[in-house]
Design a protein around this motif. Structure first.
Motif: not given
Length: 595
Positions: A273-274, A277-278, A301
């Protein structure tokens, strides 16, 4: 096979250019800032905050002015003791701008180990995170009053007073943001940048010296070997007190202008997920991390990310293939190289299980060797001329690298402690009167020149991504038990990366009590160093020189069928040691019990 040759040559040319120009890491970073002033440099995942290259430069300038204002001068040392955060990078970088050297301390350390690290660095000041205020309080009375104390993060005035500490954050907020005047004499690529602590092969952590050229070499090695790109975004969930997180990861930001996402603490459930996100394209791992990710339930994800490259070390072949197939990561960048070593190797073409490559056709291009060693004593085997004996393909050997202090790729800077440095150097290795760095690690090379990790030699084993020093843990446990004989060693657990710690404890009176022992251990040792298994025995075997003999203990492991000694297993979830009977032993070996 020849793809490894341009890499050292390119590095050598770049390094010589920087050395000729009198460059250092801050001046190289200044060039990066000019190229990418408004590009995100560091992103802190915990808060979502972003530092552009200009902001990181200005914050590090503020650190430099603050340091000078405290009377710190070139050559002084400041210890940094905090969980991973972008400020840690600004701190050591800002200190380096005025010639002050940071000592990066493992935030898991407590009590004697923490005091030892503060002591061996000769620190004049310590900056600690508010989250570690309690750990500081435990040792505060033993830390010299002459050492300046500064705290960053949210902390009460009362807590600061108890620690005799000043609050760093307002001091940095009010400090000047313009570049500091250079230190005199100016620092060059051969000067010390900071210290990273390594458990090495014996005793308490050693402060490995990282000079500016070494920082550049390690970071550039990763960049060129694994074909990173300027527009890559790196997900760095490794601790910044280690070279993997702070050099292989953060170094790509400072030197090559990549954006790096700093994660305070690894989370298997949030990992992908991180990355989404980035928009991360590169992730860092240690072998354990990949296994933890594979043990997670399937999530959408895990295939919705843009990650094309995973860089790290310690990835076992079985985990390697499962990882790339399940998560769709195109390239694994596996490498080998301790912080202080001069014999780094990289697996540039994804050969499964290999940690690196060196040509068997032109071995002298990169002067490293596997040489024969007695694996029980780790002593070098020598021929009739007194030289070391090179290993044949398939024959395990100690990895060594020829030392040349005039060559930035071949130099060995050692440790803050000169005795520790001497122990890692051997003479008459390749030829008469030469010197070579002893890695302490046994590898095997195949017929093509690919190298495979055999195991950690010496008196360390690897668990939960950390090197555990058996000597250090033995000393702590023995003192907790009124100097009882204790033997600590690593034991393999099927399907688990690294080796679990096991302690054989002498109990001649039958009075050993697991629960009280565990309470003491939890206070004295970080989680990764606590024994997973115990063996309670009326005696331990010793050598003629009174060294505890571990060979039989390691061979028998935690199998209750092989000994009449009582064996215990640390059930971390239940918070207690449990007796290992045959049923529990089978459950552990079949992977039914969580370690």
């Amino acid at each position: 096979c020849f793809r490894c040759f341009p890499l050292p040559a390119d590095l050598k040319v770049a390094l010589w250019r920087y050395m000729r120009n009198g460059s250092n890491i801050p001046s190289i970073f200044a060039q990066t800032v000019k190229l990418h002033p408004n590009k995100p440099a560091l992103i802190y995942e915990a808060t979502g905050e972003t530092w552009t290259f200009t902001q990181l430069d200005e914050l590090s300038n503020a650190v430099a002015h603050w340091a000078r204002g405290q009377g710190l001068v070139s050559g002084d040392v400041v210890s940094l003791f905090m969980e991973s955060r972008p400020l840690q990078v600004a701190l050591w970088l800002g200190l380096a701008k005025v010639g002050v050297e940071a000592a990066l301390i493992n935030f898991n350390l407590r009590h004697d180990s923490l005091l030892h690290c503060l002591g061996v660095s000769g620190s004049r000041a310590i900056v600690f995170g508010a989250e570690l205020a309690d750990a500081m309080l435990e040792v505060n009375s033993s830390v010299s009053q002459s050492i300046l104390r500064f705290c960053t993060g949210e902390i009460s005035t009362e807590h600061l007073a108890n620690l005799g500490s000043q609050h760093l954050d307002p001091l940095l907020a009010s400090a000047a943001r313009y570049p500091p005047s250079p230190c005199s004499p100016p620092k060059n690529m051969n000067d010390r940048l900071f210290y990273i602590y390594t458990s090495g092969t014996t005793g308490l952590p050693k402060a490995a010296i990282v000079v500016h050229s070494r920082y550049y070499r390690i970071a550039a090695f990763g960049y060129f070997a694994f074909r990173m790109r300027p527009d890559d975004i790196i997900y760095d969930c490794l601790p910044l007190y280690h070279s993997a997180g702070n050099i292989v990861g953060v170094g790509q930001c400072l030197i090559h202008g990549l954006t790096v996402v700093v994660k305070k603490k690894f989370s298997a459930s949030r990992f992908w997920e991180d990355c989404i996100k980035y928009n991360c394209t590169v992730v860092q791992y240690i072998g354990e991390i990949c296994r933890y990710l594979l043990s997670q339930p399937v999530r959408p994800s895990e295939k919705g990310h843009k990650v094309r490259l995973a860089v790290g070390n310690g990835l076992r072949p079985s985990v390697w293939e499962a990882f790339t197939e399940r998560f769709g990561v195109a390239q694994i960048g596996e490498f080998y190289g301790a912080t202080e070593c001069n014999c780094s190797i990289a697996n540039m073409d994804g050969k499964v299980g290999a940690c690196g490559f060196n040509s068997r056709i032109l071995p002298n291009v990169y002067p490293i060797r596997l040489v024969r060693v007695d694996e029980d004593t780790m002593e070098l085997v020598r021929n009739s001329r007194g030289l070391c004996v090179p290993c044949r393909p398939g024959e395990p050997g100690l990895l060594v690298g020829r030392i040349n202090q005039q060559d930035p790729l071949r130099r060995f800077d050692g440790y803050a402690n000169q005795d520790a440095t001497r122990k890692k150097i051997a003479h008459n290795v390749f030829k008469k009167n030469d010197s070579a760095y002893l890695s302490g690690d046994v590898l095997v090379m195949d017929d093509f020149g690919y190298m495979y990790f055999r195991d950690r030699g010496g008196d360390t084993f690897r668990w939960r991504g950390e090197n555990v020093s058996t000597t250090e843990v033995e000393g702590i446990l023995s003192s907790l038990l009124c100097q009882t004989d204790v033997a600590v060693y690593g034991v393999a657990v099927p399907g688990v990366e690294g080796k679990a710690g096991m302690a054989a404890i002498v109990d001649t009176t039958g009075s050993f009590e697991c629960n009280s022992f565990l309470q003491k251990v939890q206070q004295a040792l970080p989680p990764y160093a606590r024994p997973v298994f115990l063996r309670i025995s009326p005696h331990v075997d010793t050598t003629g020189t009174f060294k505890i003999q571990k060979t039989r203990l390691q061979r028998e492991g935690y199998d209750p069928r092989l000994t009449t000694d009582q064996i215990y297993f640390l059930n971390a979830r239940a918070g207690r040691y449990e007796a290992v009977e045959e049923e529990l032993y089978n459950a552990i070996t079949e992977g039914k019990v969580s370690l």
